[in-house]
Design an enzyme around this catalytic site. Structure first.
Site, short mmCIF file in Angstrom:
data_model
loop_
_atom_site.label_atom_id
_atom_site.label_comp_id
_atom_site.label_asym_id
_atom_site.label_seq_id
_atom_site.Cartn_x
_atom_site.Cartn_y
_atom_site.Cartn_z
N GLU A 337 -5.12 3.71 2.17
CA GLU A 337 -5.08 3.22 3.54
C GLU A 337 -6.19 3.84 4.38
OE1 GLU A 337 -0.33 2.56 4.23
OE2 GLU A 337 -1.12 4.58 4.54
N CYS A 338 -7.03 3.04 5.00
CA CYS A 338 -8.03 3.48 5.96
C CYS A 338 -8.93 4.58 5.39
CB CYS A 338 -7.35 3.91 7.26
SG CYS A 338 -8.47 3.90 8.69
N GLY A 339 -8.69 5.84 5.73
CA GLY A 339 -9.49 6.91 5.14
C GLY A 339 -9.40 6.92 3.63
N LEU A 341 -9.08 4.21 1.84
CA LEU A 341 -10.00 3.13 1.45
C LEU A 341 -11.43 3.64 1.38
CD1 LEU A 341 -11.10 0.18 1.14
CD2 LEU A 341 -10.91 0.01 3.63
N SER A 428 -6.90 -1.05 1.96
CA SER A 428 -7.13 -1.74 3.22
C SER A 428 -7.27 -0.71 4.32
CB SER A 428 -5.97 -2.68 3.55
OG SER A 428 -6.12 -3.26 4.83
#
Length: 460
Positions: A337-339, A341, A428
């Site tokens: 997730e985010c970081g 990713l 994502s």
């Protein structure tokens, strides 16, 4: 026990407890500073204070948990749902002396807003306002907020950054009797909480410094008698959900999940960890920055955080990178997730323009950008089922593969964040709120038998 220590109830379906909702006319007014100081003051007085944070926030709850000495959960009507919020408040009211809910943004901003949450559970609101550069106008603003909606009760004002006793008198004299000036905080940089891009500096990085700021704020609020004023508010009746919350399935019995958790990967909802354990998962934490090997596990969760601040260490930790690459090649489940990713991409360029080699599980390059960023509530429509969450980042990725889906924005028709899948990696920018769909979350972390074909959940 049935009801709080100060307001017991004989009805097992309800609990009585004093409560207050800390709100503001805008972000940056000092809500978290005041909430943390109040929580520490009550804790110093030997009281049990339960703090909640409105909306999708990782950093403030860690600060507030340190200040209060109690776990801090998020409350969000859209992401978590009314029944979940009602259950959490009801449980807290059964043993707390005071419940504090800290709002997000301005009190009427967003759909649903902080005011919507306060109105839904009959929580009296206290407005925190930075009064630098104004006096009677502060009274006018808070009076306007008090009269904007008839389903919201505002119990008073806390004036932050108040310059002097005369400044206080000017504000107080302009307020109507129904809106008392409950406390003032001086213009003192030693009271404010340190910030960086994306929000507050993480509590674990500055624990000793935060302690000094909590205690200083508590002393100011003690002089104002704020705790006593709030404890004298009429107790709020918190009702248990009408229908007992359905317990999540034990779909992760026997599954060990490795969870990245260190200064680079720390954007983790406590509710997500609690849910995984409730579903039977054994959680084993590890540090991609400092550890040289993965814990023994069947699935990985790489949450968000600040990998850009630790790019050189992440790039140089070759044993950990090799371990995760091997884990990925064996078709084991990974959620990034985010970081997380960014860590899975080929490279990451930090704010100084330095490019670092990342895991390379997913083709593409990540790069930090200025203070403008992407944020907002979205639903991830995964093959496993829809899961609500949010995006909040100041980076971009390019050269990535075609996504399997895009997040669906809460109230805007434009496509949301891209969702990628490579082997068993799901990646994502979205931060998923696991309690929104436990069954779908469980499928993300279970390794399916060879040859099994995953089918979308009907209606996903």
């Amino acid at each position: 026990m049935e009801g709080s220590a100060t307001n017991p109830s004989t009805n097992p379906g309800q609990a009585l407890c004093p409560a207050v909702f800390i709100a503001a006319p805008a972000s940056g007014q000092g809500k978290t500073t005041v909430t943390a100081a109040l929580a520490r003051l009550l804790r110093n007085q030997g009281k049990i204070v339960r703090v909640f944070k409105t909306g999708p926030d990782y950093l403030d709850p860690l600060v507030l948990a340190q200040a209060s000495g109690q776990p801090v959960d998020q409350l969000d009507l859209w992401m978590a749902g009314e029944a979940y919020c009602r259950q959490r408040l009801f449980e807290a009211a059964r043993d707390a002396d005071l419940i504090i809910v800290e709002g997000a943004m301005g009190l009427f901003d967003g759909e649903p807003s902080s005011a919507d949450l306060a109105a839904r559970f009959n929580l009296p609101m206290v407005i925190v306002m930075d009064v630098k550069g104004m006096a009677q106008t502060a009274a006018a603003l808070v009076t306007g907020m008090a009269n904007f909606r008839d389903d919201v009760t505002i119990a008073g004002l806390i004036a932050n950054a108040c310059a002097s006793q005369r400044h206080r008198e000017l504000i107080e004299s302009a307020l109507p009797d129904t809106l008392p000036l409950l406390a003032t905080l001086p213009r003192d940089p030693e009271l404010a909480l340190p910030e960086r891009h994306l929000g507050l500096v993480q509590a674990d990085e500055i624990r000793d410094e935060l302690e000094g700021r909590f205690e200083a704020g508590a002393r100011v609020l003690q002089t104002a008698g704020l705790a006593e004023k709030l404890m004298q508010l009429p107790p709020v009746t918190f009702l248990a959900p009408v229908n007992e919350t359905t317990k999540p399935p034990r779909a992760l019995d026997g599954v060990t999940i490795g969870v990245a958790r260190d200064a680079a990967f720390s954007f983790i909802y406590q509710a997500n960890l609690d849910l995984l354990q409730t579903m039977g998962a054994d959680l084993r934490f590890f540090s991609p920055v400092y550890d040289s090997e993965l814990p023994a596990c069947e699935a990985l969760w790489l949450p968000g955080g600040y990998p850009e601040l630790y790019g050189s260490q992440l790039a140089a930790n070759h044993p950990m990178k090799a371990a995760i690459q091997t884990f990925f090649a064996a078709d084991n489940p990974i959620l990034a997730e985010c970081g997380g990713l960014l860590y899975c991409l080929e490279t990451l360029t930090d704010y100084d323009g330095q490019t670092h080699e990342m895991l390379g599980l997913l083709s593409g390059q990540g790069a930090m950008r200025g203070r403008r960023g992407c944020q907002g509530m979205q639903t991830a429509h995964l093959p496993e089922g829809p899961i609500r969450g949010h995006a909040h980042h100041r980076s971009v990725s390019q050269g990535t593969p075609d996504p399997i889906a895009y997040g669906q924005r809460q109230r805007h028709p434009a496509p949301g964040e891209a969702i990628f899948r490579e082997r068993r990696l799901t990646a994502s920018y979205l931060h998923l709120y696991f309690p929104n769909n436990p069954a779908a979350v469980a499928k993300l972390f279970v390794k399916e038998p060879a040859g099994a074909e995953r089918q979308p959940i009907q209606g996903a």
